[in-house]
Every structure is written in structure tokens, then in C-alpha cells.
Design an enzyme around this catalytic site. Structure first.
Site, mmCIF file in Angstrom:
data_model
loop_
_atom_site.group_PDB
_atom_site.id
_atom_site.type_symbol
_atom_site.label_atom_id
_atom_site.label_comp_id
_atom_site.label_asym_id
_atom_site.label_seq_id
_atom_site.Cartn_x
_atom_site.Cartn_y
_atom_site.Cartn_z
ATOM 1 N N HIS A 104 38.482 34.260 50.115
ATOM 2 C CA HIS A 104 38.075 34.992 48.910
ATOM 3 C C HIS A 104 38.806 36.349 48.831
ATOM 4 C CE1 HIS A 104 34.543 37.113 46.639
ATOM 5 N NE2 HIS A 104 35.572 36.901 45.852
ATOM 6 N N GLU A 156 42.297 35.866 47.724
ATOM 7 C CA GLU A 156 42.351 35.650 46.268
ATOM 8 C C GLU A 156 42.384 37.011 45.538
ATOM 9 O OE1 GLU A 156 38.588 34.158 44.455
ATOM 10 O OE2 GLU A 156 39.174 35.836 43.186
ATOM 11 N N HIS A 157 41.609 37.974 46.017
ATOM 12 C CA HIS A 157 41.631 39.311 45.398
ATOM 13 C C HIS A 157 42.974 40.014 45.629
ATOM 14 C CE1 HIS A 157 37.371 40.502 44.258
ATOM 15 N NE2 HIS A 157 37.277 39.241 44.616
ATOM 16 N N GLU A 173 30.712 42.235 44.939
ATOM 17 C CA GLU A 173 30.357 40.896 44.431
ATOM 18 C C GLU A 173 29.272 40.273 45.307
ATOM 19 O OE1 GLU A 173 34.757 39.808 42.596
ATOM 20 O OE2 GLU A 173 33.889 38.467 44.073
HETATM 21 ZN ZN LIG Z 1 35.815 37.785 43.966
#
Ligand SMILES: [Zn+2]
Length: 474
Positions: free
Chosen positions: A24, A27-28, A105
């Protein structure tokens, strides 16, 4: 709008225990500038000037990146976006900021009962060190602090992991773009994306061991979890972890049982429970979410929203489920085929009459289907349609749905005083016990209730859904 989606067949299952949430986080970080367009905001500002948008999400087995933009700017947008897969910078000075973004998040998800229950199931009933029982969100502790225990930083972990798990060999790209010819579009794509490195890899170096089977396997079955939720209301969930059904998309056996068990008409479980004033809502089946349907396992779950009396009688509520399952075991071949064909027809009608999706959603879905379905003919409809009847496969599912083989989760604020465990990552409070042998036995021997039966034939299903032409006027 024109749009594109890229699916990289590497996700949270590919990460290591020392740095959970790394897929994750990656991905950022990918969006934080490229060698050709080093400005971190290049894509965002380009898209906001040209009515576009971009996003991404990390799943367990893959990561999906996508964007859309006004058609006349697509080629330019594609070039900026493609650089993230060719040569992303992922600079050290962006790391702390993006760890904070991932952490915020996580903070938002952390109070959500659905997310908390998932994390509790992972902690309480899955094998430790199994890829399924990881902490996939990532937060400041897992990404920033944990790597320090092995004398690494989040930056080190990222730059070590990325080239091991990102390669053109397992990326799938979909574009939706008009009005140019297909040949022209293909030429543009080849020009830009041929630069994505393959690193001479045939599969990800951190590819999980798929032979492990379900994390539930062989231990911790027949558990009773009591959960203290953030929201009001009482629910009971019962779930079974089955061998992965992903490759059986042509039959979709879990859809068949979800449809029957979740039916709300005459003879259904819910109509019986409503009469008893025990439950007022049911959800049954497999949602298709990655945690419920992946290469390790497929889940079949049933959730009831209960009344106060229903919570008191939760074991009787579930006895009705077992009674219904027993009735299904005796279903005639003729009835099973009739119901299967009706469900198949309903899905075909839904498919033929569904509204057009946005270009970006089309790309997102098709790129995932390219991973899931080997047969290219199924890339557009493989998720939605039912193709083949297989009686044995359908009946085989019932063998897994036994009283000895389930996990039950009761959720109510009434449990405040009896929950004694705090889940490690999200802080959900719960307790866990074995289901008593009396309960298991009473469910296994639940009598078939005469009030429970399958729906009768639906004569209102359309045979022909073509739009009628106007009658000629007289
Ligand atoms: Zn995210």
C-alpha cells in the site's frame, strides 16, 4: 472521457512481516514524481487542468492504478502516468509524508466495524505468519517503526521490495480511448509502455506460497467471537472458509447458495426469523472482496441484523440456518437445476440491461479480469455471468458448511463487560471461545422445519429483453 488502468499482479500478500502495509505504501510512493517528470504534482496538476482524475488501490493479490482525462489530452496524460511504472523516483524526502498519509487512511478505517472484525478474524482464527493474517493497511508503527527492528528504514524496505515485485511481465494495461483508430492507439501504447522494465523476471520474487491453503485450515474452527462494536445494533455472522472458488467462475457455486440463503420470500430463512421477531435483515454469500475471494480461500458468510430477542436466541437463529442447509441437501436435481437456471437468467438480464459504466471503471474492471481469467473472451463478462451447470460442484459446497466447521461472530454493545482482548492493530475489543459441543450437536441435528422451502418458479422472468420496435401507425 478517456481512461486507463494498470494492474500490477503484486499486492499485500507479497509483503514481509517486518514492514506490513508496504504494498500500500509503495502504491502511494509511486505517484511521487518520475525521472522524466520529477515534479511530485505533475500528473495531478495536469489532470486538474484537463478535467481528469487519478487514483489507485492495493488489494491482496494485486494493485490497481488508474486515471481519466479529456480525450484530446489522453496521449499526454498517458505519458506522464506511464513514467510511474518506468522510472518512479520514490525519493527519501517523500517517505515520511506518505507514511503519514497511509497512517491517516488507517486512522479513518480503524473505527469501522467491518474493518475491525476482519482484523479480529485474522488475529483470532487464522494461522500466524500466513499471508492471509497480515496487517494490510499499514500505519506509522508497521511502516516507520517496525523496520528499525532490523536496522532498516521504510525507504530501504521500499527500494528493496519494489524491483522484486514490480515487472512488466505481470502488469496488465487497459485503455478506453476514442476517437482514434485501434492501430493508432496500439502504436502509442507500445511506444510508451515498452519502456516498463521486466527485470528479466517471470514472477515476483516475493510471490506468496500458494500451496499453503487457507489460513483457517485445520485449526481454530468452530469458534465463537463476541465483539463490542462502535455502532449500535446487534448482528450475528456465521462464516465458512472454503477452498478457493476463483477458478470456478463459470459455475459461481457461492452465488447460487448466497442467492438461496439470502432469499427473503416465502419459505426463506429471513421470513421465518421475522415471524419469530428474531431478525430483520439478512446478507448471504460472497461479496467478491479480496479478503473473501482469493487464491487461498473463498468465504461463504451469512449476516443477520438481530432484534433484542434475536440476540438472546442467537444459537436458535443459527439452528434455522442449519435446518435450511439440511433441506437444501435433499433438494431434487430437478429443483436445483431449475433454480440455477433462473439465477443464470437473472444475471444475464442484469448484464444486458445494466447502465454503461464510466470509462475509468471499465478499465479498472477489465484490467482485473485480465489477471483473473485466462480466457480473453471472459474479460468483460466473466465476473457477472454464469455459464455452466455442475450439480456435483454445487452439492460439494454443502459438505463444507457444517456446524463443526464455522466461525460465529456476535456483535453487540451488550458485550462491553465480557470482551477481554484488544486486537493489536485496530483496537477492536472481543472475546473468543470454542463453540460448545452441545451447540454444535444441536445444529448438526437441527430438524428440517416444514416452514422452510426453496422459492417456487418465477414466471415473471423475461424471455426476451429486446426493445420492441414501434408499432407502425395506422
Ligand atoms: Zn492509500
Amino acid at each position: 472521457m478517456s481512461a486507463a488502468a494498470m494492474v500490477v499482479h503484486a499486492g499485500s500478500f507479497h509483503e514481509k512481516a517486518e514492514c506490513q502495509g508496504l504494498a500500500h505504501f509503495c502504491e502511494h510512493m509511486i505517484f511521487m514524481g518520475s525521472k522524466k517528470y520529477p515534479d511530485e504534482n505533475e500528473l495531478d496538476s495536469f489532470l486538474s487542468r484537463n478535467s481528469g482524475s487519478t487514483n489507485a488501490f492495493t488489494e491482496l493479490e494485486y494493485t490497481n492504478y488508474h486515471f481519466d482525462v479529456a480525450p484530446d489530452k489522453f496521449r499526454e496524460g498517458l505519458d506522464i502516468w506511464a513514467q510511474f511504472f518506468i522510472d518512479p523516483l520514490m525519493k527519501e524526502d517523500s517517505v515520511e509524508r506518505e507514511v503519514t498519509a497511509v497512517h491517516s487512511e488507517f486512522e479513518m478505517a480503524k473505527t469501522d466495524d467491518y474493518c475491525r472484525k476482519l482484523q479480529i478474524i485474522q488475529e483470532a482464527v487464522m494461522k500466524k505468519d500466513h499471508p492471509q493474517s497480515g496487517f494490510f493497511w499499514g500505519n506509522r508503527k508497521s511502516l516507520w517503526d517496525d523496520p528499525k527492528t532490523i536496522k532498516k528504514t521504510a525507504y530501504d524496505m521500499l527500494h528493496d521490495w519494489y524491483p522484486r515485485n514490480y515487472s512488466s511481465s505481470w502488469m496488465k494495461l487497459v485503455i478506453q480511448f476514442s476517437p482514434h483508430s485501434l492501430d493508432e492507439q496500439q502504436k502509442w501504447v507500445e511506444e510508451v509502455f515498452s519502456l516498463v522494465p521486466s527485470r528479466n523476471l517471470q514472477k515476483a520474487l516475493d510471490e506468496p506460497d500458494w500451496s499453503l491453503g487457507s489460513a483457517f485450515k485445520g485449526q481454530n474452527v468452530s469458534k465463537l467471537i463476541k465483539y463490542f462494536p462502535t455502532a449500535d445494533g446487534h448482528t450475528v455472522d456465521i462464516m465458512w472458509s472454503l477452498p478457493s472458488q476463483k477458478e470456478f467462475f463459470r459455475v459461481k457455486p457461492l452465488h447460487f447458495y448466497g442467492w438461496l440463503i439470502g432469499h427473503e420470500g416465502k419459505g426463506s430463512i429471513l421470513s421465518y426469523l421475522k415471524q419469530k421477531d428474531w431478525a430483520h435483515e439478512i446478507y448471504a454469500g460472497n461479496s467478491g472482496q479480496a479478503c473473501e475471494m482469493n487464491k487461498y480461500h473463498s468465504e461463504l458468510s451469512i449476516q443477520f441484523r438481530l432484534t433484542d430477542a434475536g440476540l438472546e436466541n442467537w444459537d436458535n437463529v443459527l439452528a434455522v440456518v442449519f435446518s435450511y442447509l439440511k433441506m437444501l441437501e435433499t433438494l431434487s436435481e430437478e429443483d436445483q437445476l431449475r433454480i440455477f437456471n433462473e439465477i443464470k437468467k437473472i444475471e444475464a438480464i442484469n448484464w444486458a440491461t445494466k447502465e454503461d459504466k464510466k470509462a475509468m471503471q471499465n478499465c479498472i474492471d477489465a484490467a482485473e479480469s485480465m489477471i483473473d481469467f485466462k480466457d480473453s473472451k471472459r474479460w468483460l463478462d466473466g465476473d457477472d455471468l454464469i455459464f455452466d451447470y455442475d450439480s456435483q460442484m454445487l452439492r460439494g459446497i454443502l459438505n463444507h458448511m457444517t456446524a463443526k466447521n464455522c466461525t460465529v461472530i456476535l456483535s453487540s454493545k451488550n458485550y462491553e463487560s465480557c470482551v477481554d482482548i484488544v486486537e493489536e492493530w485496530m483496537g477492536g475489543k472481543y472475546s473468543i471461545d470454542d463453540l460448545s459441543s452441545e451447540t454444535i450437536e444441536s445444529w448438526a441435528n437441527a430438524p428440517v422445519l416444514s416452514e422452510l422451502f426453496v422459492p417456487s418458479s418465477n414466471k415473471y422472468l423475461a424471455e426476451d429483453i429486446k426493445v420492441k420496435e414501434d408499432e407502425p401507425s395506422l
